[in-house]
Design a protein around this motif. Sequence first.
Motif, PDB file in Angstrom:
ATOM      1  N   ALA A  82      27.375   7.996 108.960  1.00 59.06           N
ATOM      2  CA  ALA A  82      26.788   6.944 108.126  1.00 59.06           C
ATOM      3  C   ALA A  82      26.435   7.514 106.764  1.00 59.06           C
ATOM      4  CB  ALA A  82      25.544   6.370 108.795  1.00 59.06           C
ATOM      5  N   VAL A  83      26.851   6.804 105.726  1.00 64.34           N
ATOM      6  CA  VAL A  83      26.574   7.166 104.343  1.00 64.34           C
ATOM      7  C   VAL A  83      25.788   6.019 103.735  1.00 64.34           C
ATOM      8  CG1 VAL A  83      27.598   7.700 102.097  1.00 64.34           C
ATOM      9  CG2 VAL A  83      28.715   8.504 104.204  1.00 64.34           C
ATOM     10  N   PHE A  84      24.692   6.354 103.059  1.00 62.61           N
ATOM     11  CA  PHE A  84      23.897   5.329 102.397  1.00 62.61           C
ATOM     12  C   PHE A  84      24.196   5.289 100.915  1.00 62.61           C
ATOM     13  CE2 PHE A  84      20.923   5.807 106.066  1.00 62.61           C
ATOM     14  CZ  PHE A  84      20.941   4.482 106.466  1.00 62.61           C
ATOM     15  N   LEU A  85      24.163   4.077 100.361  1.00 65.79           N
ATOM     16  CA  LEU A  85      24.232   3.846  98.916  1.00 65.79           C
ATOM     17  C   LEU A  85      22.863   3.345  98.466  1.00 65.79           C
ATOM     18  CD1 LEU A  85      27.561   1.883  98.347  1.00 65.79           C
ATOM     19  CD2 LEU A  85      26.966   4.094  97.376  1.00 65.79           C
ATOM     20  N   THR A  86      22.302   3.969  97.440  1.00 62.83           N
ATOM     21  CA  THR A  86      20.998   3.513  96.959  1.00 62.83           C
ATOM     22  C   THR A  86      20.791   3.906  95.501  1.00 62.83           C
ATOM     23  OG1 THR A  86      18.611   3.567  97.360  1.00 62.83           O
ATOM     24  CG2 THR A  86      19.820   5.604  97.783  1.00 62.83           C
ATOM     25  N   ALA A  87      20.001   3.103  94.817  1.00 66.47           N
ATOM     26  CA  ALA A  87      19.613   3.438  93.446  1.00 66.47           C
ATOM     27  C   ALA A  87      18.457   4.437  93.450  1.00 66.47           C
ATOM     28  CB  ALA A  87      19.211   2.174  92.693  1.00 66.47           C
ATOM     29  N   LYS A  88      17.791   4.566  94.597  1.00 69.28           N
ATOM     30  CA  LYS A  88      16.634   5.460  94.718  1.00 69.28           C
ATOM     31  C   LYS A  88      17.071   6.793  95.315  1.00 69.28           C
ATOM     32  CE  LYS A  88      13.288   1.767  95.324  1.00 69.28           C
ATOM     33  NZ  LYS A  88      12.175   1.262  96.111  1.00 69.28           N
ATOM     34  N   VAL A  89      17.612   7.664  94.476  1.00 68.21           N
ATOM     35  CA  VAL A  89      18.133   8.925  94.993  1.00 68.21           C
ATOM     36  C   VAL A  89      17.189  10.099  94.743  1.00 68.21           C
ATOM     37  CG1 VAL A  89      20.582   8.365  95.056  1.00 68.21           C
ATOM     38  CG2 VAL A  89      19.561   9.139  92.930  1.00 68.21           C
ATOM     39  N   HIS A  90      15.879   9.815  94.679  1.00 69.08           N
ATOM     40  CA  HIS A  90      14.937  10.915  94.514  1.00 69.08           C
ATOM     41  C   HIS A  90      14.793  11.661  95.841  1.00 69.08           C
ATOM     42  CE1 HIS A  90      11.852   8.419  96.434  1.00 69.08           C
ATOM     43  NE2 HIS A  90      12.256   7.438  95.652  1.00 69.08           N
ATOM     44  N   GLY A  91      14.302  12.888  95.760  1.00 66.13           N
ATOM     45  CA  GLY A  91      14.262  13.809  96.883  1.00 66.13           C
ATOM     46  C   GLY A  91      13.688  13.277  98.172  1.00 66.13           C
ATOM     47  N   LYS A  92      12.507  12.663  98.104  1.00 72.90           N
ATOM     48  CA  LYS A  92      11.862  12.214  99.341  1.00 72.90           C
ATOM     49  C   LYS A  92      12.652  11.115 100.031  1.00 72.90           C
ATOM     50  CE  LYS A  92       7.210  13.697  98.509  1.00 72.90           C
ATOM     51  NZ  LYS A  92       5.818  13.500  98.790  1.00 72.90           N
ATOM     52  N   GLU A  93      13.229  10.204  99.265  1.00 72.09           N
ATOM     53  CA  GLU A  93      14.023   9.130  99.864  1.00 72.09           C
ATOM     54  C   GLU A  93      15.291   9.697 100.505  1.00 72.09           C
ATOM     55  OE1 GLU A  93      15.134   5.042 100.790  1.00 72.09           O
ATOM     56  OE2 GLU A  93      13.334   6.254 100.714  1.00 72.09           O
ATOM     57  N   VAL A  94      15.947  10.621  99.820  1.00 66.92           N
ATOM     58  CA  VAL A  94      17.147  11.244 100.377  1.00 66.92           C
ATOM     59  C   VAL A  94      16.790  11.986 101.668  1.00 66.92           C
ATOM     60  CG1 VAL A  94      18.917  13.009  99.994  1.00 66.92           C
ATOM     61  CG2 VAL A  94      18.346  11.397  98.164  1.00 66.92           C
ATOM     62  N   GLU A  95      15.702  12.747 101.653  1.00 68.25           N
ATOM     63  CA  GLU A  95      15.251  13.463 102.856  1.00 68.25           C
ATOM     64  C   GLU A  95      14.984  12.499 104.002  1.00 68.25           C
ATOM     65  OE1 GLU A  95      11.930  16.148 102.390  1.00 68.25           O
ATOM     66  OE2 GLU A  95      12.761  16.917 100.517  1.00 68.25           O
ATOM     67  N   ARG A  96      14.327  11.379 103.688  1.00 65.71           N
ATOM     68  CA  ARG A  96      14.010  10.387 104.717  1.00 65.71           C
ATOM     69  C   ARG A  96      15.287   9.832 105.343  1.00 65.71           C
ATOM     70  NH1 ARG A  96      13.337   4.841 105.629  1.00 65.71           N
ATOM     71  NH2 ARG A  96      14.240   4.248 103.643  1.00 65.71           N
ATOM     72  N   LEU A  97      16.243   9.463 104.513  1.00 65.04           N
ATOM     73  CA  LEU A  97      17.486   8.877 105.010  1.00 65.04           C
ATOM     74  C   LEU A  97      18.305   9.891 105.797  1.00 65.04           C
ATOM     75  CD1 LEU A  97      18.371   6.769 101.860  1.00 65.04           C
ATOM     76  CD2 LEU A  97      17.529   5.904 104.054  1.00 65.04           C
ATOM     77  N   MET A  98      18.358  11.117 105.333  1.00 66.35           N
ATOM     78  CA  MET A  98      19.079  12.165 106.054  1.00 66.35           C
ATOM     79  C   MET A  98      18.386  12.432 107.395  1.00 66.35           C
ATOM     80  SD  MET A  98      21.676  13.044 104.057  1.00 66.35           S
ATOM     81  CE  MET A  98      22.201  14.703 104.409  1.00 66.35           C
ATOM     82  N   GLY A  99      17.071  12.377 107.392  1.00 61.25           N
ATOM     83  CA  GLY A  99      16.310  12.574 108.625  1.00 61.25           C
ATOM     84  C   GLY A  99      16.553  11.483 109.655  1.00 61.25           C
ATOM     85  N   LEU A 100      16.940  10.306 109.189  1.00 64.67           N
ATOM     86  CA  LEU A 100      17.242   9.192 110.088  1.00 64.67           C
ATOM     87  C   LEU A 100      18.650   9.283 110.670  1.00 64.67           C
ATOM     88  CD1 LEU A 100      15.637   6.250 108.078  1.00 64.67           C
ATOM     89  CD2 LEU A 100      14.764   7.313 110.170  1.00 64.67           C
ATOM     90  N   GLY A 101      19.449  10.202 110.134  1.00 65.07           N
ATOM     91  CA  GLY A 101      20.789  10.388 110.683  1.00 65.07           C
ATOM     92  C   GLY A 101      21.939  10.184 109.718  1.00 65.07           C
ATOM     93  N   ALA A 102      21.656   9.901 108.460  1.00 62.76           N
ATOM     94  CA  ALA A 102      22.739   9.768 107.480  1.00 62.76           C
ATOM     95  C   ALA A 102      23.369  11.138 107.228  1.00 62.76           C
ATOM     96  CB  ALA A 102      22.209   9.204 106.166  1.00 62.76           C
ATOM     97  N   VAL A 103      24.662  11.144 106.957  1.00 64.53           N
ATOM     98  CA  VAL A 103      25.322  12.402 106.613  1.00 64.53           C
ATOM     99  C   VAL A 103      25.315  12.633 105.109  1.00 64.53           C
ATOM    100  CG1 VAL A 103      26.765  12.463 108.682  1.00 64.53           C
ATOM    101  CG2 VAL A 103      27.646  11.393 106.604  1.00 64.53           C
ATOM    102  N   ARG A 104      25.128  11.569 104.332  1.00 62.87           N
ATOM    103  CA  ARG A 104      25.083  11.702 102.880  1.00 62.87           C
ATOM    104  C   ARG A 104      24.427  10.471 102.291  1.00 62.87           C
ATOM    105  NH1 ARG A 104      28.744  14.659  99.819  1.00 62.87           N
ATOM    106  NH2 ARG A 104      28.748  15.989 101.643  1.00 62.87           N
ATOM    107  N   VAL A 105      23.837  10.647 101.113  1.00 63.08           N
ATOM    108  CA  VAL A 105      23.261   9.547 100.341  1.00 63.08           C
ATOM    109  C   VAL A 105      23.937   9.573  98.978  1.00 63.08           C
ATOM    110  CG1 VAL A 105      21.170   8.545  99.368  1.00 63.08           C
ATOM    111  CG2 VAL A 105      21.056   9.757 101.570  1.00 63.08           C
ATOM    112  N   LEU A 106      24.624   8.484  98.646  1.00 64.72           N
ATOM    113  CA  LEU A 106      25.323   8.380  97.367  1.00 64.72           C
ATOM    114  C   LEU A 106      24.544   7.465  96.427  1.00 64.72           C
ATOM    115  CD1 LEU A 106      29.014   7.937  98.600  1.00 64.72           C
ATOM    116  CD2 LEU A 106      27.890  10.026  97.803  1.00 64.72           C
ATOM    117  N   PRO A 107      24.579   7.793  95.134  1.00 63.56           N
ATOM    118  CA  PRO A 107      23.822   6.988  94.170  1.00 63.56           C
ATOM    119  C   PRO A 107      24.531   5.701  93.780  1.00 63.56           C
ATOM    120  CG  PRO A 107      24.937   8.774  93.032  1.00 63.56           C
ATOM    121  CD  PRO A 107      25.219   8.954  94.501  1.00 63.56           C
TER     122      PRO A 107
END
Length: 132
Positions: A82-107
């Motif tokens: 699972a890859v997330f797309l988000t405008a909020k790519v700051h550190g804590k949000e990326v960490e949260r999403l990766m912690g939920l199981g995402a393999v990557r967060v794209l801006p």
Amino acid sequence: MSELEKVLFVDDDPAIRDLIDVALSIVGGLSARGFASGEEAVAAAREFAPQLLLLDVMMPDMDGPMTMSALKSLDGLEAAPAVFLTAKVHGKEVERLMGLGAVRVLPKPFDPMTLADDLRAIWAETGAGTAG
């Protein structure tokens, strides 16, 4: 190693959905199916059998993390990256999403000319393509 061919994507914004569809299907040559909501995606996912999930984070009703969880609970999709797309790519949000199981967060905004190649690279990096 199997190649990435099928991507399921979810975004509640129709303009972004259209852009992702063009980026993946026309520019990228992938088989891509887009949905306006997590509920729609979950209802159609088993039949489409995607290899990779591309999900908006902020959506009404079922947000991206809830959608990811529901999709990964379906038979055959447990291992789909699972890859997330988000405008909020700051550190804590990326960490949260990766912690939920995402393999990557794209801006957002993303480059529609490279999105398919970005997803192919993620597919290769995750090792998901080795099971075929």
